[in-house]
Design an enzyme around this catalytic site. Structure first.
Site, PDB file in Angstrom:
ATOM      1  N   CYS A  83     -32.438  80.461 -81.714  1.00 60.56           N
ATOM      2  CA  CYS A  83     -31.541  81.655 -82.256  1.00 60.56           C
ATOM      3  C   CYS A  83     -32.047  82.651 -82.465  1.00 60.56           C
ATOM      4  CB  CYS A  83     -31.232  80.972 -83.912  1.00 60.56           C
ATOM      5  SG  CYS A  83     -30.655  79.508 -84.078  1.00 60.56           S
ATOM      6  N   ARG A 123     -33.559  84.138 -75.257  1.00 61.38           N
ATOM      7  CA  ARG A 123     -34.029  83.119 -76.159  1.00 61.38           C
ATOM      8  C   ARG A 123     -33.293  81.732 -75.933  1.00 61.38           C
ATOM      9  NH1 ARG A 123     -37.420  85.382 -79.985  1.00 61.38           N
ATOM     10  NH2 ARG A 123     -36.961  83.409 -81.343  1.00 61.38           N
ATOM     11  N   TRP A 177     -28.502  78.831 -81.595  1.00 61.68           N
ATOM     12  CA  TRP A 177     -29.093  77.500 -80.788  1.00 61.68           C
ATOM     13  C   TRP A 177     -28.986  76.360 -81.576  1.00 61.68           C
ATOM     14  CZ3 TRP A 177     -33.371  74.180 -80.125  1.00 61.68           C
ATOM     15  CH2 TRP A 177     -33.782  73.600 -79.136  1.00 61.68           C
ATOM     16  N   ASN A 192     -32.338  81.341 -88.917  1.00 61.62           N
ATOM     17  CA  ASN A 192     -32.892  80.730 -87.816  1.00 61.62           C
ATOM     18  C   ASN A 192     -33.825  79.595 -88.644  1.00 61.62           C
ATOM     19  OD1 ASN A 192     -31.897  82.529 -85.994  1.00 61.62           O
ATOM     20  ND2 ASN A 192     -33.808  83.428 -85.533  1.00 61.62           N
ATOM     21  N   GLY A 193     -33.862  78.505 -88.245  1.00 60.19           N
ATOM     22  CA  GLY A 193     -34.783  77.614 -88.722  1.00 60.19           C
ATOM     23  C   GLY A 193     -34.052  76.187 -89.258  1.00 60.19           C
ATOM     24  N   GLU A 241     -47.819  71.522 -64.136  1.00 59.72           N
ATOM     25  CA  GLU A 241     -47.181  72.882 -64.325  1.00 59.72           C
ATOM     26  C   GLU A 241     -46.247  73.186 -63.299  1.00 59.72           C
ATOM     27  OE1 GLU A 241     -46.711  74.764 -66.706  1.00 59.72           O
ATOM     28  OE2 GLU A 241     -45.994  76.808 -65.847  1.00 59.72           O
ATOM     29  N   LYS A 301     -42.260  73.614 -64.038  1.00 61.62           N
ATOM     30  CA  LYS A 301     -41.585  74.886 -63.598  1.00 61.62           C
ATOM     31  C   LYS A 301     -40.182  74.519 -62.735  1.00 61.62           C
ATOM     32  CE  LYS A 301     -42.540  77.603 -65.437  1.00 61.62           C
ATOM     33  NZ  LYS A 301     -43.320  76.922 -66.517  1.00 61.62           N
ATOM     34  N   GLU A 344     -37.463  72.543 -65.219  1.00 60.68           N
ATOM     35  CA  GLU A 344     -36.878  73.245 -66.231  1.00 60.68           C
ATOM     36  C   GLU A 344     -35.725  74.191 -65.811  1.00 60.68           C
ATOM     37  OE1 GLU A 344     -39.304  75.434 -68.821  1.00 60.68           O
ATOM     38  OE2 GLU A 344     -40.691  75.785 -67.202  1.00 60.68           O
ATOM     39  N   HIS A 383     -52.175  53.778 -58.258  1.00 61.94           N
ATOM     40  CA  HIS A 383     -52.244  52.724 -59.408  1.00 61.94           C
ATOM     41  C   HIS A 383     -50.655  52.412 -59.753  1.00 61.94           C
ATOM     42  CE1 HIS A 383     -56.480  52.730 -59.386  1.00 61.94           C
ATOM     43  NE2 HIS A 383     -56.442  54.048 -59.677  1.00 61.94           N
ATOM     44  N   LYS A 413     -36.656  79.975 -75.571  1.00 58.67           N
ATOM     45  CA  LYS A 413     -37.868  80.845 -75.069  1.00 58.67           C
ATOM     46  C   LYS A 413     -38.946  80.524 -76.140  1.00 58.67           C
ATOM     47  CE  LYS A 413     -40.851  83.003 -72.893  1.00 58.67           C
ATOM     48  NZ  LYS A 413     -41.244  82.529 -71.643  1.00 58.67           N
TER      49      LYS A 413
HETATM   50  C1  AGP Z   1     -42.623  77.091 -70.422  1.00 57.85           C
HETATM   51  O1  AGP Z   1     -41.994  77.362 -69.221  1.00 57.85           O
HETATM   52  C2  AGP Z   1     -41.778  76.463 -71.427  1.00 57.85           C
HETATM   53  N1  AGP Z   1     -40.671  77.310 -71.684  1.00 57.85           N
HETATM   54  C3  AGP Z   1     -42.163  75.615 -72.612  1.00 57.85           C
HETATM   55  O2  AGP Z   1     -42.610  74.630 -72.142  1.00 57.85           O
HETATM   56  C4  AGP Z   1     -43.170  76.604 -73.407  1.00 57.85           C
HETATM   57  O3  AGP Z   1     -44.378  76.705 -72.711  1.00 57.85           O
HETATM   58  C5  AGP Z   1     -43.646  75.866 -74.796  1.00 57.85           C
HETATM   59  O4  AGP Z   1     -42.480  75.812 -75.614  1.00 57.85           O
HETATM   60  C6  AGP Z   1     -44.644  76.629 -75.460  1.00 57.85           C
HETATM   61  O5  AGP Z   1     -44.282  77.936 -75.682  1.00 57.85           O
HETATM   62  P1  AGP Z   1     -45.255  78.931 -76.394  1.00 57.85           P
HETATM   63  O6  AGP Z   1     -46.481  79.153 -75.191  1.00 57.85           O
HETATM   64  O7  AGP Z   1     -44.647  80.130 -76.541  1.00 57.85           O
HETATM   65  O8  AGP Z   1     -46.045  78.361 -77.576  1.00 57.85           O
END
Ligand code: AGP
Length: 640
Positions: free
Chosen positions: A2, A27, A75, A101-102, A513, A517, A520, A536, A635
């Site tokens: 949010c 976001r 969100w 938010n929250g 990673e 990428k 997501e 394994h 985000k």
């Molecule tokens: C990263 O591509 C993702 N959007 C997500 O995993 C992110 O890295 C994770 O939420 C941690 O965010 P931060 O680094 O802002 O704490």
């Protein structure tokens, strides 16, 4: 996640709110709305869906005047995305509007109590309960009804007869917010306006960021500085339990937990241009291409060749204290957790400090044993990730020092840590983290050298790594020049159903990673795995339809990784290899090769990441995905 924007001043609020909400879109959200105070009413406009198709059109067909307003991108946490569940939410009389938010954890208990007292709810949200709670407290302070007769519609009701806009009402609104928040369990970042106080906005925070922007005779409220940097760089970050009462030319701050609030005016480090996409098709591509510069920014002023070390200004720990660390726990989430794994390899090799990597959300609750001089290090681009913030607070609660490597200056984690290091990567708008990840690795490499040189790391070895770090921006630039080749590869594999990403040693976390990428932003199922672990079990999944991205630089694991690669090839799995330039053997066993500049083994993670970012980006674009705002993602995940 949010987003909140609020405005009070001399200009029309509506365009400022709409522009601010657009800057918060990155976001992640599913609906948006605004509430704007009129002389005799609150006007609400809110819609499910993207701003351009929903809220913007609504404001076009049904515009709203007024200089005081609040806005929100939602969100969904409680209640599906819908018009009625969108914010702002109103209290029982329609006099008070709230954006939040929250998560209000005890919202159901509060809701049942309010219903017993005659309150009627129209949404499924915890925020509406908060609005009614504030309205109930306000009614008690102003001796007015807290709800309307069943027949009356609650749409920005006109100002109550007895009340009028004077200091009493302004003070009462703040008091009502304070009284309501004292009953709340959970997290909030919120902004509140009331028709009886048309020149007052109240905002508060606990666990979800709220920032006040200070303008010339005007003030802004936001959850993310990107939304207001075009108007002002002068900001105040609220701390937990702070409650601010804002009027056009001034604001007062109080704290629910202590006698006085600690107000510090800061200046935003970045400009409006930094937070704009410019000529790029997506923020993510812009941020990938910025990496030579952002790595340079992370290195700037920190390489000390004379002392053969790296230096930092904000660790707030003496050399003796740093030498005394007997164990380091690195806690993070998502992409930052992958960076933590690289940090473990770096710090254990260069500083010989035992390191344990934890998912932040696990560290908080598993009560792991901590030695006397165990230090927690958290990694976070946003500095607002709830899981990671909780880990930091847990370490401090147990009496241990908590350091942080963060990108967003002034973020909650940055302010609550005992010391730390900024990445200086600039605003990262794309939901999928790219430049911040490589900047985190850059900082971790320097931190490992710093800690190592306080122990047994020889100057010669340190200088070798410092010089190699200096070459990284140029090497990333060289990698970016392979963009066309990577784009063609991406087109070739864009319709695969499953992917494996494999690596060993320093590049194992990069395999994880690379897989994250891809999944997501393209929604293709991808697994990152240790190349050695495939035999394994997971190798059962390899077939001609399942491509494998192999990280196989010429490092100490090369021969073993090549043997693992042969096992995949024997089962006819297509192979895309990231290999060191000049490696002739790889061309005989891989279907495609992406060349990496020769580098020190411990620095390959900083380089191998870049082609994988581009690979995921081009596949996602090829598949028509929303690269900057992938479905279901946010985000900054400010809920646990
Ligand atoms: C990263 O591509 C993702 N959007 C997500 O995993 C992110 O890295 C994770 O939420 C941690 O965010 P931060 O680094 O802002 O704490």
């Amino acid at each position: 996640m949010c987003g909140i924007i609020g405005y009070i001043g001399k200009k029309a609020a509506s365009p400022i709110l709409l522009e601010g909400l657009r800057r918060l879109e990155y976001r992640g959200y599913d609906s948006a709305g605004v509430a704007i105070a009129q002389p005799q009413s609150l006007e609400i406009r809110k819609r499910k869906g993207k701003i351009d198709e929903g809220l913007a059109r609504l404001l076009q067909t049904s515009p709203v005047q007024g200089q005081l307003g609040i806005g929100h991108t939602r969100w969904a946490t409680h209640g599906v995305p819908s018009d009625k569940n969108s914010h702002p939410q109103l209290d029982g009389t329609g006099r008070i509007a709230v954006v939040h938010n929250g998560v209000i954890e005890n919202y159901d208990f509060l809701k049942q109590r309010l219903i017993r007292n005659g309150h009627v709810f129209t949404s499924d949200t915890d925020t509406e309960v908060l609005a009614h709670l504030i309205g109930d407290a306000y009614a008690k302070l102003t001796e007015q009804p807290a709800t309307l007769p069943k027949s009356a519609a609650r749409h920005g009701k006109s100002r109550s007869q007895t009340a009028n806009a004077n200091d009493d009402n302004q003070g009462r609104l703040t008091q009502a917010v304070c009284n309501a928040l004292r009953e709340v369990i959970g997290t909030y970042g919120l902004a509140v306006i009331c028709v009886d106080a048309p020149d007052t906005m109240v905002c508060a925070r606990r666990g979800s960021p709220i920032i006040i922007g200070i303008g010339d005779g005007e003030h802004f409220v936001t959850s993310d500085a990107n939304a207001i940097v075009a108007h002002t760089k002068k900001v105040v970050y609220l701390n937990d339990y702070d409650v601010a009462t804002i009027r056009p030319g001034q604001f007062d701050m109080q704290n629910l937990g202590t006698d006085t609030a600690n107000v510090q005016i800061s200046n935003l480090e970045f400009s409006q241009e930094d937070a704009q996409r410019g000529r790029h098709a997506h923020f993510m591509l812009k941020e990938i291409l910025e990496q030579p510069q952002t790595v340079q920014n992370a290195l700037r002023g920190r390489l000390d060749f004379e002392a053969a070390t790296a230096k930092f200004g904000g660790l707030n720990m003496s050399a003796a204290e740093l030498r005394g660390i007997d164990r380091l726990i690195i806690a993070a989430s998502g992409t930052s957790w992958h960076a933590a794994l690289v940090g473990e390899y770096l710090i254990e090799e260069l500083a010989q400090i035992p390191v344990e990597v934890e998912f932040a959300h696990e560290f908080c609750y598993r009560n792991c044993p901590l030695e006397k001089n165990t230090v927690l290090l958290v990694l976070s681009q946003s500095g607002e990730t709830a899981d990671t913030l909780a880990a930091l607070r847990e370490a401090k609660r147990r009496g241990h020092r908590a350091l942080a490597i963060v990108n967003v200056v002034g973020s909650t984690i940055a302010r609550e840590s005992d010391g730390g290091i900024y990445m200086h990567a600039g605003p990262e708008i794309g939901v999928a983290s790219t430049k911040a990840f490589v900047s985190t690795l850059t900082v971790l490499a320097m931190l490992a050298i710093h800690l190592g040189r306080l122990r047994n790391l020889p100057a010669k070895r340190a200088l070798e790594i410092l010089h190699a770090l200096q070459a990284i921006p140029g090497q990333i630039q060289e990698l970016l020049s392979q963009g066309r080749h990577i784009k063609q590869l991406a087109a070739h594999y864009a319709h695969a159903k499953d992917f494996f990403f494999l690596g060993r040693g320093y590049t194992f976390p990069i395999a994880l990673e690379g897989a994250l990428k891809l999944k997501e932003i393209s929604y293709i199922h991808a697994e990152g795995y240790s190349a050695a672990e495939m035999k394994h079990g997971p190798i059962a999944l390899i077939d001609e339809q399942t491509p494998t991205v192999f990280l196989v630089p010429q490092d100490s694991m090369y021969d073993k990784t090549m043997a693992n690669l042969a096992m995949i090839r024997a089962r006819k799995g297509p192979i895309i290899a990231l290999a060191t330039k000049g490696d002739k053997a790889i061309k005989k066993v891989a279907d495609h090769v992406i060349e990496l500049p020769p580098a020190l083994e411990c620095l390959y993670p900083l380089l191998a990441t870049v082609p994988l970012q581009l690979f995921a980006y081009h596949i996602a674009v090829n598949r028509g995905c929303d690269v900057d705002k992938p479905r279901n993602l946010a985000k900054s995940v400010t809920v646990q």
